[in-house]
Design a protein around this motif. Structure first.
Motif, short mmCIF file in Angstrom:
data_model
loop_
_atom_site.label_atom_id
_atom_site.label_comp_id
_atom_site.label_asym_id
_atom_site.label_seq_id
_atom_site.Cartn_x
_atom_site.Cartn_y
_atom_site.Cartn_z
N LEU A 1 17.30 12.78 64.03
CA LEU A 1 18.23 11.68 63.81
C LEU A 1 17.77 10.42 64.53
O LEU A 1 17.81 9.32 63.97
CB LEU A 1 19.62 12.09 64.29
CG LEU A 1 20.71 11.01 64.22
CD1 LEU A 1 20.94 10.59 62.77
CD2 LEU A 1 22.00 11.51 64.85
N ARG A 2 17.31 10.56 65.77
CA ARG A 2 16.88 9.40 66.52
C ARG A 2 15.65 8.74 65.90
O ARG A 2 15.58 7.51 65.78
CB ARG A 2 16.58 9.80 67.97
CG ARG A 2 16.27 8.61 68.87
CD ARG A 2 15.87 9.03 70.27
NE ARG A 2 14.61 9.74 70.27
CZ ARG A 2 14.43 10.95 70.78
NH1 ARG A 2 15.45 11.60 71.31
NH2 ARG A 2 13.24 11.53 70.74
N ARG A 3 14.69 9.53 65.48
CA ARG A 3 13.47 8.97 64.89
C ARG A 3 13.76 8.32 63.55
O ARG A 3 13.18 7.28 63.21
CB ARG A 3 12.41 10.06 64.74
CG ARG A 3 11.97 10.65 66.07
CD ARG A 3 10.78 11.58 65.91
NE ARG A 3 9.57 10.85 65.57
CZ ARG A 3 8.37 11.40 65.47
NH1 ARG A 3 8.23 12.71 65.69
NH2 ARG A 3 7.31 10.69 65.17
N ALA A 4 14.67 8.91 62.75
CA ALA A 4 15.04 8.30 61.48
C ALA A 4 15.74 6.97 61.69
O ALA A 4 15.49 5.99 60.96
CB ALA A 4 15.93 9.25 60.69
N HIS A 5 16.59 6.90 62.71
CA HIS A 5 17.28 5.64 63.01
C HIS A 5 16.30 4.59 63.49
O HIS A 5 16.38 3.41 63.08
CB HIS A 5 18.36 5.91 64.08
CG HIS A 5 19.05 4.68 64.54
ND1 HIS A 5 18.74 4.05 65.74
CD2 HIS A 5 20.03 3.93 63.98
CE1 HIS A 5 19.50 2.99 65.87
NE2 HIS A 5 20.30 2.89 64.83
N GLU A 6 15.35 4.94 64.35
CA GLU A 6 14.36 3.98 64.83
C GLU A 6 13.48 3.46 63.70
O GLU A 6 13.19 2.26 63.63
CB GLU A 6 13.51 4.63 65.92
CG GLU A 6 14.24 4.92 67.21
CD GLU A 6 13.39 5.67 68.20
OE1 GLU A 6 12.27 6.11 67.80
OE2 GLU A 6 13.80 5.83 69.37
#
Length: 558
Positions: A270-275
């Protein structure tokens, strides 16, 4: 000397701070900013120390403060680039929920890197047991030799690419038609990337929501799920205009609720997709605007028109020609490092001509060194942005910043040492940096001679009892630089030329024709350099060149 320090150090600190402020994303932690800033500051300090070191060597006033700053900068970049930053990068990339677990994940992620370093270190310890007695100096010398061999060998290819690519891009940017086509293609590629990043972000959100919905409140991993839910809610609050649509669930997307590790993987996804989504949707600032009012406004509009449409184009072409000449001078100096007494390095001639004029010497040394750094880092960033990390104004993640600064720290000392090898200060004069490295690596070798070429190239063990035998014809102090050029310079020159040819051959048929013309012009020069180096190295030996085999710069002594 202190005048240069007082001017250069504040500029360096300001440059580092401005670069971090420009590229760092809003979610980058403070300790990551401090680590990256310190690594960049230590790396850029080499560009300040090299001109100062050259000037103090010319004047014969080599003070201990230069050696202190050299040691501080070198060992800071060494420990940061090879140990500290990889660990912090793995820690930031991990999705675990506790500090201990994130450290464990970081160590496991870097295990392959640590295994390779461990194997090399183990072989080095065996070598030390066989040939050496002073463990402290030997270990330091071995570590320095390995680090700088990596930087010099791979840096030759990066430098060769940058020496041709940067002048060529500057020349191409002067052509507005070609620039418009490149920008149009870039915009189309960014639109595709944004669409893909939006879809991946929606998929990650759908997986999080579905996993949270099916998980009971008494589930052992429910606390982890609550942390992920809160993180997702914060992301959506920060971007109220985000359009959540089209989220899809794949076959294995509902298997994240198994244990803490799977929940950590979900959080990381989730964090990498948001970044990635935030990086791709960065704000576009248009260059169009209304006319300025008043008489002065009309004059300013006319001046801007002259600058943008006429002068800027011509100045870019002049700059491209100047950078091309500097690239040719660097390539000549790299490919034809000849024995002592024959110097084809333009920078060496300029520095010796400047004499003891402090400002002039430091400027003449600073400009080409900075250009070499830019040429080396440019392909490194360009290749990494295609594969590993991203460098986006205002949206660069912690992982990308740490990856970039680790590469900068690893290549800063080899670039500086490479430049110092292009400078001949006359006689047996050596800079403080060269003296310090020779002392440490001489401890590793257990031998008083030929330390410099071992530092620059491969690690060839020298027997500890070699001083009892007949002295090697290349072991004199006068021929130290000759042996260095004899061993490694042709490899660096051919490596730089190889990448230069490859980059030139990617453009058009005309470039390929100029490529072959370039090969025909430079091959005799490089071959002459190899031949003269071998002749100089063979002087004083009873058997001469009969005891040496020369093949493309790889020298094997029988």
């Amino acid at each position: 000397m202190w005048v240069f320090y007082l001017i250069a150090l504040p500029l360096t600190v300001g440059l580092v701070a401005a670069t971090l402020r420009y590229f760092a994303g809003p979610a980058v932690p403070l300790y990551v900013l401090a680590t990256v800033g310190y690594a960049w500051l230590c790396s850029l300090s080499f560009v300040i120390l090299v001109p100062t070191d050259i000037y103090t060597t010319i004047t014969g006033n080599q003070k201990s403060d230069v050696g202190f700053f050299w040691s501080w900068s070198y060992w800071s970049t060494f420990t940061l680039g090879w140990a500290i930053i990889p660990t912090i990068k793995g820690y930031e990339d991990a999705g675990d929920f506790t500090v201990k677990e994130r450290l464990k994940t970081s160590i496991r992620a870097n295990m392959l890197f640590y295994e390779i370093v461990g194997v090399i270190g183990f072989l080095g310890i065996i070598m030390l047991i066989i040939i050496h007695h002073d463990w402290r100096g030997a270990i330091l010398g071995f570590a320095m030799a390995c680090s700088n061999t990596f930087g010099l060998v791979t840096g030759a290819f990066l430098l060769g690419f940058g020496l041709s690519e940067i002048p060529r891009n500057v020349w191409k940017n002067a052509d507005w038609t070609r620039r418009q086509k490149n920008l149009s293609r870039t915009v189309a590629m960014m639109a595709v990337k944004l669409e893909y990043a939006h879809q991946e972000y929606c998929n990650a959100i759908a997986v999080v929501q579905a996993t949270s919905k099916q998980m009971s409140k008494r589930d052992p991993v429910r606390p982890y799920m609550d942390i992920i839910d809160n993180m997702l809610a914060q992301m959506l609050r920060d971007d109220p205009l985000f359009n959540l649509c089209g989220g899809k669930l794949e076959e294995n997307d509902m298997d994240y609720d198994t244990d803490g590790k799977t929940m950590a993987a979900l959080r990381r996804r989730l964090r990498r997709a948001h970044e990635e989504y935030c990086r791709c949707k960065r704000k576009y600032v248009s260059g169009f605007r209304e006319n300025r009012p008043g008489t002065l406004g009309s004059f300013l509009d006319f001046t801007e028109f002259i600058w943008r449409c006429i002068l800027r184009r011509q100045l870019l072409r002049v700059l491209a020609v100047i950078l091309g000449c500097i690239s040719a001078a660097i390539l000549l100096a790299e490919a034809t490092l000849l024995p002592t007494g024959v110097h084809l390095s333009l920078f060496s001639i300029l520095i010796n001509t400047a004499g003891k004029k402090e400002v002039l010497v430091q400027v003449v040394a600073f400009a080409p060194l900075m250009y070499m750094c830019v040429c080396t880092y440019y392909p490194l960033f360009r290749l990494g942005m295609m594969v590993v990390y991203s460098l986006t104004p205002g949206h660069t993640s912690s992982v990308s910043l740490l990856m970039i600064c680790s590469m900068v720290a690893r290549y800063a000392p080899p670039i500086s040492y490479n430049f110092l090898n292009l400078i001949h200060l006359g006689g047996d004069a050596k800079t403080t940096f060269e003296k310090g490295k020779e002392i440490v690596i001489k401890n590793y070798l257990g031998h008083d001679n030929c330390s410099r070429n071992i530092y620059s190239t491969s690690l060839s063990p020298v027997s500890g009892n070699s001083t009892k035998k007949k002295p090697h014809p290349l072991s004199s102090t006068k021929q130290t630089r000759s042996f260095h050029a004899y061993h490694f310079c042709p490899i660096r020159g051919w490596g730089a030329l190889m990448m230069l040819f490859l980059s030139l051959g990617e453009t058009s048929t005309e470039s390929i024709h100029s490529l072959w013309l370039f090969i025909l012009c430079w091959s005799p020069v490089i071959s002459l350099g190899i031949f003269l180096s071998s002749l100089e190295a063979g002087k004083g030996s009873s058997s001469g060149l009969r005891k040496k085999k020369i093949w493309m710069g790889l020298i094997h002594l029988e």
